[in-house]
Design a protein around this motif. Structure first.
Motif, PDB file in Angstrom:
ATOM      1  N   ASP A  65       0.829  -1.211   0.000  1.00  0.00           N
ATOM      2  CA  ASP A  65       0.000   0.000   0.000  1.00  0.00           C
ATOM      3  C   ASP A  65       0.861   1.258   0.000  1.00  0.00           C
ATOM      4  O   ASP A  65       0.571   2.216  -0.723  1.00  0.00           O
ATOM      5  CB  ASP A  65      -0.940   0.013   1.208  1.00  0.00           C
ATOM      6  N   GLU A  66       1.930   1.259   0.802  1.00  0.00           N
ATOM      7  CA  GLU A  66       2.839   2.418   0.856  1.00  0.00           C
ATOM      8  C   GLU A  66       3.538   2.612  -0.492  1.00  0.00           C
ATOM      9  O   GLU A  66       3.661   3.735  -0.984  1.00  0.00           O
ATOM     10  CB  GLU A  66       3.863   2.240   1.967  1.00  0.00           C
ATOM     11  N   GLN A  68       1.030   3.944  -3.047  1.00  0.00           N
ATOM     12  CA  GLN A  68       0.730   5.359  -2.810  1.00  0.00           C
ATOM     13  C   GLN A  68       1.880   6.252  -3.292  1.00  0.00           C
ATOM     14  O   GLN A  68       1.653   7.266  -3.941  1.00  0.00           O
ATOM     15  CB  GLN A  68       0.450   5.618  -1.323  1.00  0.00           C
ATOM     16  N   GLN A 100       1.810   6.263  -7.100  1.00  0.00           N
ATOM     17  CA  GLN A 100       0.658   7.028  -7.589  1.00  0.00           C
ATOM     18  C   GLN A 100       0.882   8.524  -7.384  1.00  0.00           C
ATOM     19  O   GLN A 100       0.507   9.331  -8.240  1.00  0.00           O
ATOM     20  CB  GLN A 100      -0.626   6.592  -6.882  1.00  0.00           C
ATOM     21  N   ASP A 101       1.482   8.888  -6.264  1.00  0.00           N
ATOM     22  CA  ASP A 101       1.782  10.303  -6.004  1.00  0.00           C
ATOM     23  C   ASP A 101       2.741  10.868  -7.044  1.00  0.00           C
ATOM     24  O   ASP A 101       2.841  12.079  -7.207  1.00  0.00           O
ATOM     25  CB  ASP A 101       2.388  10.487  -4.612  1.00  0.00           C
TER      26      ASP A 101
END
Length: 137
Positions: free
Chosen positions: A91-92, A95, A98-99
């Motif tokens: 998940d990290e 993210q 995606q950022d």
């Protein structure tokens, strides 16, 4: 999250350390059955004419499959991705990527091994959506 740094004109590696390139080469030489099945469908610009790379370093990560033109990462998840600690790490990582403008899609080994046609269809739909987003009519 911190922005990744491009280290080449096209920013394809986003500052990946040299050790990542050695590790990615090792991963390519020791691919899983699911990775091999998917690679046979992605290699040589077979999917809608887009070039995919396998085991591609991006910053501190290595993407299972990556299309730079689309900023699309395809991850192939084995059983260990179901462990709570790995879910948190994934998940990290997702993210962070995606950022930095990447799109990530995940498939399990089982999905690829048992229904590659459906997987390719899903990837194709995502490619169409990204293409439409980049080139609205």
């Amino acid at each position: 999250m911190k922005k990744l740094k491009p280290n080449y004109d096209d920013g394809m590696w986003k500052g990946a350390p040299s050790s990542s390139f050695l590790k990615s080469q090792s991963l390519r030489n020791n691919e899983t059955k699911a990775e091999k099945i998917l690679w046979e469908k992605l290699r040589s610009n077979q999917l809608k004419g887009h070039k995919f790379r396998r085991q591609h370093p991006i910053s501190l990560f290595i993407a299972d499959f990556y299309c730079h033109q689309l900023k699309l990462i395809i991850e192939v998840d084995g059983e260990y991705h179901n462990a709570p600690e790995q879910i948190k790490k994934d998940d990290e990582r997702t993210q962070s990527l995606q950022d930095n403008g990447m799109k990530i899609i995940r498939f399990t080994n089982c999905e690829i091994e048992n229904n590659i046609g459906k997987v390719i269809t899903q990837i194709g739909l995502i490619i169409d959506a990204i293409t439409l987003e980049k080139n609205p009519k």
